[in-house]
Scaffold this motif. Structure first.
Motif, short mmCIF file in Angstrom:
data_model
loop_
_atom_site.label_atom_id
_atom_site.label_comp_id
_atom_site.label_asym_id
_atom_site.label_seq_id
_atom_site.Cartn_x
_atom_site.Cartn_y
_atom_site.Cartn_z
N PHE A 243 0.86 -1.17 0.00
CA PHE A 243 0.00 0.00 0.00
C PHE A 243 0.90 1.23 0.00
O PHE A 243 1.75 1.39 0.87
N LEU A 244 0.72 2.07 -1.01
CA LEU A 244 1.54 3.27 -1.17
C LEU A 244 0.69 4.50 -0.87
O LEU A 244 -0.46 4.60 -1.32
N ILE A 245 1.25 5.43 -0.13
CA ILE A 245 0.54 6.66 0.24
C ILE A 245 1.33 7.85 -0.30
O ILE A 245 2.52 8.01 0.02
N HIS A 246 0.68 8.65 -1.13
CA HIS A 246 1.32 9.83 -1.72
C HIS A 246 0.62 11.09 -1.21
O HIS A 246 -0.60 11.18 -1.24
N GLN A 247 1.40 12.04 -0.76
CA GLN A 247 0.86 13.34 -0.36
C GLN A 247 1.09 14.32 -1.52
O GLN A 247 2.21 14.52 -1.97
N LEU A 248 0.00 14.91 -2.03
CA LEU A 248 0.07 15.75 -3.22
C LEU A 248 -0.73 17.03 -3.02
O LEU A 248 -1.70 17.06 -2.27
N THR A 249 -0.34 18.08 -3.73
CA THR A 249 -1.17 19.28 -3.80
C THR A 249 -2.01 19.21 -5.07
O THR A 249 -1.65 18.51 -6.03
N ILE A 250 -3.10 19.93 -5.07
CA ILE A 250 -3.96 19.96 -6.26
C ILE A 250 -3.18 20.52 -7.45
O ILE A 250 -3.35 20.04 -8.59
N LYS A 251 -2.31 21.50 -7.21
CA LYS A 251 -1.51 22.07 -8.29
C LYS A 251 -0.62 21.00 -8.93
O LYS A 251 -0.51 20.94 -10.17
N GLU A 252 -0.02 20.15 -8.13
CA GLU A 252 0.82 19.07 -8.68
C GLU A 252 -0.01 18.11 -9.52
O GLU A 252 0.42 17.68 -10.60
N ILE A 253 -1.20 17.79 -9.03
CA ILE A 253 -2.08 16.88 -9.78
C ILE A 253 -2.45 17.51 -11.12
O ILE A 253 -2.45 16.84 -12.16
N LYS A 254 -2.75 18.80 -11.13
CA LYS A 254 -3.10 19.49 -12.37
C LYS A 254 -1.94 19.47 -13.35
O LYS A 254 -2.14 19.26 -14.56
N ASN A 255 -0.73 19.69 -12.85
CA ASN A 255 0.44 19.70 -13.73
C ASN A 255 0.64 18.36 -14.42
O ASN A 255 0.93 18.30 -15.62
N TYR A 256 0.48 17.26 -13.65
CA TYR A 256 0.61 15.93 -14.25
C TYR A 256 -0.55 15.64 -15.20
O TYR A 256 -0.37 15.01 -16.25
N ALA A 257 -1.74 16.08 -14.83
CA ALA A 257 -2.92 15.83 -15.67
C ALA A 257 -2.79 16.54 -17.01
O ALA A 257 -3.22 16.02 -18.05
N GLU A 258 -2.22 17.74 -17.00
CA GLU A 258 -2.08 18.53 -18.23
C GLU A 258 -1.19 17.88 -19.26
O GLU A 258 -1.34 18.13 -20.47
N VAL A 259 -0.26 17.04 -18.84
CA VAL A 259 0.63 16.38 -19.80
C VAL A 259 0.13 14.97 -20.14
O VAL A 259 0.84 14.19 -20.76
N ARG A 286 -1.42 -2.31 -4.32
CA ARG A 286 -0.83 -3.19 -5.33
C ARG A 286 -0.81 -4.62 -4.77
O ARG A 286 -0.01 -4.94 -3.90
N PHE A 287 -1.72 -5.45 -5.28
CA PHE A 287 -1.80 -6.82 -4.79
C PHE A 287 -0.76 -7.69 -5.49
O PHE A 287 -0.50 -7.53 -6.69
N SER A 288 -0.18 -8.61 -4.73
CA SER A 288 0.75 -9.57 -5.31
C SER A 288 -0.03 -10.59 -6.11
O SER A 288 -1.10 -11.03 -5.70
N LEU A 289 0.48 -10.97 -7.24
CA LEU A 289 -0.13 -12.01 -8.06
C LEU A 289 0.62 -13.31 -7.81
O LEU A 289 1.82 -13.40 -8.07
N ILE A 290 -0.08 -14.31 -7.29
CA ILE A 290 0.55 -15.57 -6.92
C ILE A 290 -0.07 -16.68 -7.75
O ILE A 290 -1.25 -16.95 -7.66
N GLU A 291 0.71 -17.31 -8.59
CA GLU A 291 0.23 -18.43 -9.40
C GLU A 291 1.19 -19.61 -9.23
O GLU A 291 2.37 -19.51 -9.53
N PRO A 292 0.69 -20.77 -8.83
CA PRO A 292 -0.68 -21.03 -8.35
C PRO A 292 -0.87 -20.48 -6.95
O PRO A 292 0.12 -20.18 -6.28
N PRO A 293 -2.12 -20.36 -6.46
CA PRO A 293 -2.34 -19.84 -5.11
C PRO A 293 -1.66 -20.69 -4.05
O PRO A 293 -1.59 -21.91 -4.18
N LEU A 294 -1.15 -20.05 -3.02
CA LEU A 294 -0.52 -20.78 -1.94
C LEU A 294 -1.56 -21.46 -1.06
O LEU A 294 -2.67 -20.97 -0.91
#
Length: 331
Positions: A243-259, A286-294
């Protein structure tokens, strides 16, 4: 029994009743969160046509929905009953002084993994017959009998879930005994900068998942995700994702969205009313993919994803002290 501490049966009963009442009065969200989480899974089981008998399938939709609603009401009462029985049983295991009782040294309670170890040992301390004797009665038995009228395989599903809630009751009892009877002093913890989670021990993040801290930067954290200890030692020790946690400002999100960054464009659709300098938090599973299941590793059900997202939103809301609208969870 705990070495050096002796209680009569009536004293144990009084303490257990008082501690259980204290739990309900202290607004600890773990039980209510768990009921909401697992009710989604139980409803998913009921709505799966493979589990419905022929007579139920012939009913009108309104009749079906009435039964689903009644099932949900009975489920909630049954899981509260299982939780209470687990709380009661843990007090007996830990405090009762009898010829056959196991002795627990006080020093054990100070170990950081002691609670998990206790939960792992429950299946050795409590036989399947004792589980059935404790759980197949009252509200749980009422749910089993009602479910049997319209659904198949309900007994196994209900007992699996009841056992989880039984262990959650044991967990709360263990914590209360550790703090108030053994009186283990909590040590100062090293915690992360964003969410203040323990850097050196596991912590609960959904009613089914625990996590351990992995790494951080000033505006980022990463946790490893495991099934919690109610699922047993072998399952809970296997990594199921991060589990990933990102702290962002709305301005940063807009900048990435614009590109043209797709995730940021999707985020911006939900954040159009925010100011540029406001801070939001993106949680990424991000779930791990395990084949075959344990062996012993249960699968995550389709409807469980929404329950996981909601539970993680609640976790971050509480740990960050921010409104839920400032948190987005993606998978």
């Amino acid at each position: 029994m705990i070495a050096g501490k002796k209680f009569t049966n009536s004293e144990i009963a009084e303490k257990e009743a008082k501690f259980l009442e204290d739990y309900y009065h202290n607004n600890d969200p773990r039980l209510s969160d768990s009921v909401e989480y697992y009710s989604i899974l139980f409803q998913s089981f009921l709505r799966n046509e493979d589990n419905q008998d022929d007579s139920f399938k012939k009913l009108e939709n309104k009749q079906k929905e009435d039964i689903f609603k009644s099932e949900d009401d009975l489920f909630r009462n049954a899981m509260h009953y299982a939780f209470n029985k687990g709380h009661q049983t843990a007090f007996l295991i830990l405090l009762m002084n009898s010829r056959n009782s196991q002795t627990f040294d006080e020093s054990i309670f100070a170990e950081k993994s002691a609670k998990d170890v206790f939960l792992f040992k429950l299946d050795n301390l409590i036989s399947e017959d004792v589980y059935n004797e404790n759980l197949r009665r009252s509200q749980v038995e009422l749910l089993i009998n009602y479910t049997r009228d319209n659904f198949e395989n309900g007994l196994f599903k209900i007992m699996d879930l009841a056992k989880i809630f039984f262990k959650k009751g044991c967990e709360i009892a263990y914590e209360q005994i550790t703090e108030q009877i053994v009186q283990v002093q909590k040590k100062d913890l090293a915690v992360s900068r964003i969410t203040s989670v323990d850097l050196n021990d596991s912590f609960q993040i959904t009613p089914a998942f625990s996590a351990t801290f992995v790494m951080e930067s000033p505006r980022f954290e990463e946790w490893d995700i495991h099934w919690d200890s109610t699922y047993g030692h072998d399952v809970s020790k296997k990594l199921i994702g991060t589990f990933l946690i990102h702290q962002l400002t709305i301005k940063e999100i807009k900048n990435y969205a614009e590109v043209g960054a797709i995730v940021y464009q999707q985020m911006l659709e939900n954040l159009s009313s925010f100011e540029d300098d406001e801070i939001v938090y993106l949680g990424e599973i991000r779930f791990s993919l395990i084949e075959p299941p344990l062996d012993g590793l249960r699968t995550i059900e389709k409807n469980e994803i929404s329950a996981i997202q909601y539970a993680l939103t609640l976790t971050l809301k509480r740990k960050l002290g921010v409104p839920a609208k400032n948190i987005l969870i993606i998978t």
